[in-house]
Design a protein around this motif. Sequence first.
Motif, PDB file in Angstrom:
ATOM      1  N   THR A 115      -0.565  18.695   6.584  1.00  0.00           N
ATOM      2  CA  THR A 115       0.677  18.616   5.809  1.00  0.00           C
ATOM      3  C   THR A 115       1.634  17.539   6.330  1.00  0.00           C
ATOM      4  N   ASP A 116       1.385  17.045   7.540  1.00  0.00           N
ATOM      5  CA  ASP A 116       2.251  16.005   8.113  1.00  0.00           C
ATOM      6  C   ASP A 116       1.830  14.639   7.525  1.00  0.00           C
ATOM      7  N   ALA A 117       2.618  14.131   6.569  1.00  0.00           N
ATOM      8  CA  ALA A 117       2.249  12.905   5.838  1.00  0.00           C
ATOM      9  C   ALA A 117       2.108  11.707   6.777  1.00  0.00           C
ATOM     10  N   ALA A 118       2.958  11.648   7.819  1.00  0.00           N
ATOM     11  CA  ALA A 118       2.901  10.505   8.740  1.00  0.00           C
ATOM     12  C   ALA A 118       1.567  10.499   9.493  1.00  0.00           C
ATOM     13  N   LYS A 119       1.116  11.711   9.869  1.00  0.00           N
ATOM     14  CA  LYS A 119      -0.161  11.834  10.587  1.00  0.00           C
ATOM     15  C   LYS A 119      -1.318  11.381   9.683  1.00  0.00           C
ATOM     16  N   VAL A 120      -1.288  11.838   8.436  1.00  0.00           N
ATOM     17  CA  VAL A 120      -2.353  11.480   7.481  1.00  0.00           C
ATOM     18  C   VAL A 120      -2.353   9.970   7.257  1.00  0.00           C
ATOM     19  N   ASP A 121      -1.167   9.391   7.124  1.00  0.00           N
ATOM     20  CA  ASP A 121      -1.045   7.961   6.878  1.00  0.00           C
ATOM     21  C   ASP A 121      -1.617   7.164   8.065  1.00  0.00           C
TER      22      ASP A 121
END
Length: 320
Positions: free
Chosen positions: A87-93
Amino acid sequence: MALVRVKSLTRLFDVSKPLLNRILERRGKAYLTAVSDVDFEVKERSTYALVGESGSGKSTIGRMLVGLLTPTEGTVEIEGVDLANETDAAKVDAIRSDIQMIFQDPFASLNPRWRVRDIIAEPVAARGGDTAGLAERLLEQVGLSVLDAGKFPHEFSGGQRQRICIARALASEPRLIVCDEPTSALDVSVQAQVLNLMSDLKDDFGLTYVLISHDLTVVRHMADRIGVLYLGRLVEEADPQSLFEDPKHPYTQMLLEAAPRMDGFGREIQPPEGEIPDPINPPPGCAFHPRCPIAQDVCTRERPRMRELGAARVACHLAE
Ligand code: SF4
């Protein structure tokens, strides 16, 4: 350390007819099982090859690894992050920028109206990074000339275009590159050059590859580990030497029997026997049993689980 962890990976595609047809024909929904309960790990800075005939699910797995498709069940973890559920968008990015994909057809994957310079720099430019001299540097690294940066894709041969695709994949400094049949659209004489280039770049850039191919012989010299797929299921996994010298699964044995050999001049090559079954209605038990020369009753009833056997992992009731 494992860079990629794939657990119980399954992907279904809804191939149902439209609702009205289903009502008139009194049929339910239909699903095609492209990938079924697949587990494997890819160590950092290694090459893992996924091999199988057309329809074996290898490209679907590749697309799930890079996030182009989401799993129906199971997980794909890259650097410990489950891309589909994080759910952490920065991590996924951050993880997404570590992954690149190279496709089979280098011409279709290059924008014909863009100059090579812009094509290569695009992944970095999209993130606001510094692109000064980037394309020229990478062109030299893939064996092309800095002068090629100002040209358009149609001015290159197939092998050169795949080199441009590789340069673009390298631009964002990825850790993992998923290569889907990267050489199968190329002339045989060019295939080895591109594979050698990929091997050299792996060492230079500290890359990890997942190499997807229908041809065991193509991956033999490049892979550290080979996974053999049949009808969406992983049936055998081993290092190349064990797999080629002592294949455990009857399907791997059939594939190797059909593969061209260095010592096979004048030998007639037999294609793998039989048809791949319909993935909408896969056979019960072991999916390979209708083609398997040593199938027993148990094979028609129980799906074989993956188990360790010597240096390999194999999904077969009878492999010894
Ligand atoms: Fe053949 Fe049975 Fe092994 Fe499947 S489980 S590969 S049918 S022997």
